[in-house]
Structure formats: structure tokens, C-alpha cells
Scaffold this active site. Structure first.
Site, PDB file in Angstrom:
ATOM      1  N   HIS A  46     -57.840 -62.860 -32.104  1.00 36.39           N
ATOM      2  CA  HIS A  46     -58.653 -61.653 -32.253  1.00 36.39           C
ATOM      3  C   HIS A  46     -59.909 -61.648 -31.384  1.00 36.39           C
ATOM      4  CE1 HIS A  46     -61.310 -58.883 -34.584  1.00 36.39           C
ATOM      5  NE2 HIS A  46     -60.184 -58.275 -34.888  1.00 36.39           N
ATOM      6  N   SER A 102     -61.269 -52.742 -34.971  1.00 33.63           N
ATOM      7  CA  SER A 102     -61.648 -53.972 -34.260  1.00 33.63           C
ATOM      8  C   SER A 102     -61.627 -53.798 -32.766  1.00 33.63           C
ATOM      9  CB  SER A 102     -60.643 -55.090 -34.539  1.00 33.63           C
ATOM     10  OG  SER A 102     -60.963 -55.782 -35.672  1.00 33.63           O
ATOM     11  N   ASP A 140     -66.973 -63.474 -34.096  1.00 29.45           N
ATOM     12  CA  ASP A 140     -65.549 -63.254 -34.349  1.00 29.45           C
ATOM     13  C   ASP A 140     -64.828 -64.574 -34.616  1.00 29.45           C
ATOM     14  OD1 ASP A 140     -62.789 -62.100 -33.970  1.00 29.45           O
ATOM     15  OD2 ASP A 140     -63.913 -60.379 -33.245  1.00 29.45           O
TER      16      ASP A 140
END
Ligand SMILES: [Ca+2]
Ligand SMILES: [Ca+2]
Ligand SMILES: [Ca+2]
Length: 511
Positions: free
Chosen positions: A226, A434, A183
Site C-alpha cells: 500500500h 487511499s 503508511d
């Protein structure tokens, strides 16, 4: 406003209380410059440090690395080898020669070769990050946790949605299991992540070659939160602080693969899977698609090479025992349709609209063979408004959140989005497939904890068999305007919205 790859990233981040339309507008404002300079004399490679090279993958026969002949041909074509993954036969090369791929494809021993991007290597600007709204001290103080809950757990409607709260009464998962978050980087200094962080399995893979510098796996302040959010959803510690992850007793690592501007390029993703494979990682979470193409078409020689390189790397990891879990994407696409119009690719230079056949053009890594493809559900257990779907494509569903207006959670939860940690010791809400993928990665980690010797195929079989069958939502009118927003196909126990069903953490620890 931009979020690294959050926009089209199957993992949109929806700021707290914001409508979907805004979230989908979360695009990286990429100010990529034009194509590499013309190089009529073919000399640019010789001054390549100053030129604007592109990056390539060159695929050769797995096992031995490139032959002397191939190496010579790469050099003659103006290429510099960055690294070579000999076991899978993938070579990462930089070159300023606009004809590099075309030239080396003709070389004996080269099976495919392609540019991994359309923007020159150094050309991407830093973009500002669409940081989700941080929970304030006041909001945190307002939450009343029950005995045995972490302070913010009452806001986590997603845990009971997969019976993770009940599962935790039986097991939190094993310290011997590691989930790698491939990620934007993971902030391992966060109090919810630090207790479970696996440094040995963490790395920075952005260049395509592992950088093992201590802390290189962390996002900078300018980069997306994220990966930190995703890591916490999987394995935030049950420690009296913040939230609780799906598998709060397992370890989590960070494999950083995105550039500062938020691009997930093929060579970085190849490096990420290979690192996971070689460092004892049991599960990888992949909440992204590889840039710059939303779909990679096998009839395009560049895109074909990208599919091939990542297929080899993800398969290699699976053979080593790693279960690869990936987000299905956030465009409400039917991935089993005859055609899809993609207006976003390539997203690192100038996108053009193209109509693709999703059986020939793959969203990677989620559509690669062997990869667990995860659709998102909201607080009512229905497919999230944005979640991609498709009979035969979606394997399983899990909470990824949805607009609170569309799917309102039962109190005491207040937001239809998913709560997770953010860099800097904060917590906030995000939504997207996600966020769904890490719930499944967490359940897979619980299964692996209970069945430590199970190969990846068995962990996946248990994951699907234990999932709670979830029938098609028909009609599916999630915004309530009287018009269907997507069509679900297939029977109760295997359909295009929910695959084999909704992930089940309780079965994972008891069966
Ligand atoms: Ca906690
Ligand atoms: Ca079940
Ligand atoms: Ca509608």
C-alpha cells in the site's frame, strides 16, 4: 485473503479486474488472541516482558512532559513509559494492568488516557497480503507511450483527470519539497521511487518511538504494498521508467506506522506526525484510519484520549508548516448523516455493531480539524462507488479509481483503477480513497513548490480555490440498477461528494 488495513482502510486495494464486492472483502484475518491475562495480584507489570501488555496514550499538559507526580503514578499503576512527546504532552505507555487507564485518569495532571488497542501487544498474527495483480512484462510491452511520456503513462487516466500531464510541461515540482507517506512502509529501492526518496525524512514509527535504523521504513515481503503504491502516485520520477507521479520533481519519504498485520495504532500515528513536523516535511499523506476504531467517540474515555493525542500531533505538524492530507474512507458512508452503523470495530479483537453519531465520533485522522479530507472519483470523474462523502466533511476530490464496470476510462487506459509501483520493482492497480489522497498530496506539493514560504493554511486555501468546481451527481446511481446509491448535498462549488471541487495540478503550477 487480507491486506493490512486495506479492507476498511479507506484505501481498499482492488485487484485488477475484480469487482468491488471482492475488494471490500479484503479483510485482515486477524487472529488476535483474547484480552490480557487476568492479574488479580496486580503483579503482571513486574514481569511485563512476559505478560501481554496493552499500549496506552496518556495526555498531560503540553510543553513540559509529565510531572514527577504523573510519572510516579504511571509506574505505580503498572505502566512503563515507551516515549514521551513533551511538546504536545502525549506519553506512550505499556501496561499489563487492566485498570491502568482508569487508574491514571484520576491522577492530577492527567487530562485523558486510553488504550490504543484492544488486542495485547504481541498477539497479532502475520496475515497474508492481498497483493494487487502485478502488470506482466507482456502487458507492459503492449503499452505505446507518446514522446515525452514514461512507458506506462498511457494507462494513467488519473493524470489528465487533474491536468497533471499539462502541469508537467510547466513544472515537475521542487526538490526542496518533501511529502511524507504515513503508511505501511515505502520500498525506496523501486526504480520509480529511488530517484526522489528522502531518507532523512523517513523512519519506522510502529512502536510509537522513532526507529531510525537504515531501511526500517521499508515493508517486508509479508507486508502490504500500500505505502509503496501511494508514494509512487505522489512522486514517481519522470525518468523513462514505469509511471509518472503527480509531482515527479518533489521528494517523498516513508514513515512506517502499521504493524505487520496491518494495524495503524495511535502511538505510531502520533510518532509519524511528530517525525514529519521535526524533519521539514511539507505535506503528509494519510491513507488509513487509526485502528482499532473506525469512529472514535468522545464519550468513551479511551477513544477520547486517542482523538486528543492525534489531534495534538497533527496540529503540531500543521503549525510547523505541514499540510496533512487524508483519505475520507471507503464505506460509501455519509459522514454528515445523523447516525452511522459501524459493524467493524474494534477490529483487532471481536467487532460489535454500534450506531454512532458522526459529529461526536470521528474517523481519524481524516475528520480532525485542519486535515484535508479527500473523496475519490473514478475514470468518469464521478464519486467512486465506495467513497465516503458528506457536506461539510469532504474538502476536495481526486482520482481514486472505481470498478471499471462502473466508470470505464477512455483508451488507451484499460482499467478504472489507479496504476502505481509495487515493491519488488513491479507496478499494479489499486483503488480506494487511499489512492485519491495522494493525488491531492501531490497537488499540494506542487503548490508548495511554487509558494515555498506559504504556511499550511495558505497552501490549503490555494488548493481549495484552484479546485475545479464539480456539481453534485444527482441522481447518483453508479451501478445503474435504477436505485440511488448515495445522495449528494450542497451547491456546485462546495458539496458533499466533491467538496470544493476536483484537484487541479495545472493551476497549482501556474497561479
Ligand atoms: Ca517513472
Ligand atoms: Ca481550477
Ligand atoms: Ca444503484
Amino acid at each position: 485473503m487480507t491486506a493490512p488495513r486495506t479492507r476498511s482502510r479507506r484505501y481498499i486495494a482492488i485487484p485488477l479486474g475484480t469487482a468491488m464486492a471482492t475488494a471490500l472483502a479484503f479483510l485482515p484475518n486477524v487472529n488476535a488472541s483474547a484480552a490480557p491475562a487476568d492479574d488479580p495480584a496486580g503483579l503482571a507489570a513486574q514481569v511485563s516482558a512476559e505478560a501481554t501488555p496493552l499500549s496506552y496514550v496518556v495526555n498531560v499538559r503540553p510543553g513540559h512532559g509529565p510531572s514527577a507526580q504523573v510519572k510516579k503514578a504511571i509506574a505505580r499503576a503498572g505502566g512503563t513509559v515507551v516515549t514521551s512527546y513533551d511538546r504536545i504532552g502525549v506519553v506512550v505507555v505499556h501496561s499489563s494492568n487492566a485498570d491502568f487507564a482508569k487508574t491514571v485518569r484520576k491522577v492530577r495532571g492527567v487530562e485523558s488516557a486510553g488504550a490504543t488497542r484492544t488486542a495485547p501487544l504481541p498477539a497479532q498474527s502475520t496475515t497474508d497480503v492481498g497483493t494487487p495483480k502485478v502488470l506482466t512484462a507482456e502487458e507492459i510491452a503492449d503499452v505505446e507511450a507518446a514522446a515525452g511520456q514514461d512507458p506506462l503513462q498511457p494507462l494513467q487516466w488519473d493524470l489528465p483527470a487533474i491536468k497533471a500531464d499539462k502541469a508537467h510541461e510547466k513544472s515537475l515540482g521542487s526538490r526542496k519539497v518533501t511529502v511524507a507517506v504515513i503508511d505501511t512502509g515505502v520500498d525506496d529501492t523501486h526504480p520509480d521511487i529511488a530517484p526522489n526518496f528522502d531518507r532523512e525524512a523517513s523512519v519506522n514509527c510502529v512502536s510509537g518511538k522513532p526507529d531510525t535504523t537504515d531501511g526500517a521504513w521499508r515493508p517486508s515481503a509479508a507486508e502490504s504494498p500500500h505505502g509503496t503504491h501511494v508514494a509512487g502516485e505522489i512522486a514517481a520520477a519522470k525518468n523513462g521508467v514505469g509511471i509518472t507521479g503527480v509531482a515527479p520533481g518533489v521528494k517523498v519519504s516513508g514513515i512506517k506506522v502499521s504493524t505487520t498485520a496491518g494495524f495503524f495504532y495511535t502511538e505510531a500515528v502520533v510518532c509519524g506526525f511528530m517525525w514529519a513536523a521535526e524533519h521539514g516535511v511539507d505535506v503528509t499523506n494519510n491513507s488509513y484510519y487509526t485502528d482499532p476504531w473506525y469512529f472514535n467517540c468522545k464519550n468513551d474515555p479511551d477513544q477520547k484520549a486517542l482523538v486528543e493525542a492525534i489531534t495534538r500531533a497533527s496540529r503540531y505538524a500543521e503549525k510547523k508548516g505541514t499540510v496533512n492530507v487524508a483519505a475520507a474512507g471507503n464505506e460509501n458512508y455519509d459522514l454528515s448523516a445523523d447516525e452511522i452503523t459501524d459493524p467493524t470495530s474494534p477490529n483487532d479483537t471481536t467487532p460489535g455493531e454500534r450506531v454512532i453519531d458522526p459529529s461526536e465520533c470521528l474517523d481519524i485522522p481524516t475528520q480532525l480539524p485542519g486535515v484535508v479530507t479527500v473523496a475519490a472519483t473514478g475514470a468518469k470523474g464521478l464519486k467512486s462507488s465506495f467513497s465516503n462523502h458528506g457536506l461539510g466533511v469532504i474538502d476536495i476530490a481526486a482520482p481514486g479509481g472505481d470498478s471499471t464496470r462502473f466508470q470505464t476510462p477512455a483508451p488507451p487506459a484499460t482499467s478504472g483503477l489507479i496504476l502505481g509501483p509495487l515493491p519488488g520493482g513491479n507496478w499494479g492497480y489499486m483503488a480506494g480513497t487511499s489512492m485519491a489522497s495522494p493525488h491531492v498530496a501531490g497537488v499540494a506539493a506542487l503548490i508548495k513548490s511554487r509558494h515555498p514560504h506559504a504556511p499550511a493554511a495558505l497552501v490549503k486555501a490555494l488548493l481549495y480555490a484552484q479546485a475545479d468546481a464539480t456539481p453534485c451527481t444527482d441522481p447518483y446511481d453508479i451501478d445503474g440498477d435504477g436505485k440511488a446509491d448515495a445522495v449528494c448535498e450542497g451547491p456546485k462549488n462546495h458539496n458533499g461528494f466533491y467538496g470544493w471541487g476536483t484537484a487541479d495540478a495545472l493551476d497549482a503550477v501556474t497561479r
